[in-house]
Design a protein around this motif. Structure first.
Motif, PDB file in Angstrom:
ATOM      1  N   SER A   1     -25.267 -23.860 -35.582  1.00  0.00           N
ATOM      2  CA  SER A   1     -24.141 -24.055 -36.473  1.00  0.00           C
ATOM      3  C   SER A   1     -22.931 -23.312 -35.930  1.00  0.00           C
ATOM      4  O   SER A   1     -23.013 -22.140 -35.591  1.00  0.00           O
TER       5      SER A   1
ATOM      6  N   LYS B   1     -20.652 -27.043 -39.117  1.00  0.00           N
ATOM      7  CA  LYS B   1     -21.754 -26.337 -39.782  1.00  0.00           C
ATOM      8  C   LYS B   1     -22.953 -27.269 -39.883  1.00  0.00           C
ATOM      9  O   LYS B   1     -22.815 -28.447 -40.195  1.00  0.00           O
TER      10      LYS B   1
ATOM     11  N   TYR C   1     -26.527 -27.764 -41.784  1.00  0.00           N
ATOM     12  CA  TYR C   1     -27.338 -27.344 -42.927  1.00  0.00           C
ATOM     13  C   TYR C   1     -28.646 -28.131 -42.939  1.00  0.00           C
ATOM     14  O   TYR C   1     -28.709 -29.266 -42.464  1.00  0.00           O
TER      15      TYR C   1
ATOM     16  N   SER D   1     -29.518 -18.997 -42.583  1.00  0.00           N
ATOM     17  CA  SER D   1     -28.770 -18.222 -43.566  1.00  0.00           C
ATOM     18  C   SER D   1     -28.907 -18.937 -44.911  1.00  0.00           C
ATOM     19  O   SER D   1     -28.426 -20.047 -45.085  1.00  0.00           O
ATOM     20  N   THR D   2     -29.589 -18.299 -45.851  1.00  0.00           N
ATOM     21  CA  THR D   2     -29.855 -18.911 -47.149  1.00  0.00           C
ATOM     22  C   THR D   2     -29.140 -18.133 -48.246  1.00  0.00           C
ATOM     23  O   THR D   2     -28.526 -17.099 -47.992  1.00  0.00           O
TER      24      THR D   2
ATOM     25  N   GLU E   1     -28.012 -22.772 -43.975  1.00  0.00           N
ATOM     26  CA  GLU E   1     -27.309 -23.041 -42.721  1.00  0.00           C
ATOM     27  C   GLU E   1     -28.163 -22.587 -41.552  1.00  0.00           C
ATOM     28  O   GLU E   1     -28.656 -21.463 -41.512  1.00  0.00           O
TER      29      GLU E   1
END
Length: 132
Positions: free
Chosen positions: A81, A86, A88, A107-108, A126
């Motif tokens: 990303s 980005k 997801y 990354s949550t 992400e």
């Protein structure tokens, strides 16, 4: 000025790893520190230490190697990303790296974690990078 701090950190680690350096210094930010914690938990780096000197904060990372010939633990480190694009993934479409041998760092909403931990918690996020 650096626009993408995560890419800069990953590039410094990748270059130091290819040159077989034992330590590397990267800027200290929340996201960098969280990614380094995940790399440490997964056994890709030996140890890390956050240093604070006056205005400058940075992280010293000790890289990990195998055997006397210093075989690299981190074979590949790839940013997924980016600020311009980005990436997801929901909980059903989280990536599996090399059939589970590698790790995707996600990354949550519950923090930075591996793809395996995100699957266990049933959350997506992400996709920051792949490591194997």
């Amino acid at each position: 000025m650096i626009n993408d701090i995560v890419s800069d950190m990953l590039t410094k680690i990748r270059n130091a790893n290819l040159a077989k350096h034992h330590i590397v210094q990267v800027p200290s930010t929340k996201i960098n520190l969280n990614i380094i914690k995940v790399l440490h938990q997964e056994g890709f780096i030996y140890k890390y230490e956050e240093i604070q000197k006056q205005q400058f904060n940075y992280i010293i990372i000790s890289l990990k190697y195998k055997g006397k010939d210093k075989k690299r633990i981190i074979t590949e480190l790839r940013r997924v990303s980016k600020p311009g694009l980005k990436v997801y993934a929901n909980k059903r479409k989280l990536p599996r790296i090399l059939g589970g041998i590698g790790v995707a760092i996600i990354s949550t909403s519950h923090g930075v974690m591996t793809d395996k931990q995100a699957r266990q918690n049933g959350i997506g996020g992400e996709v920051l990078c792949y490591v194997w």
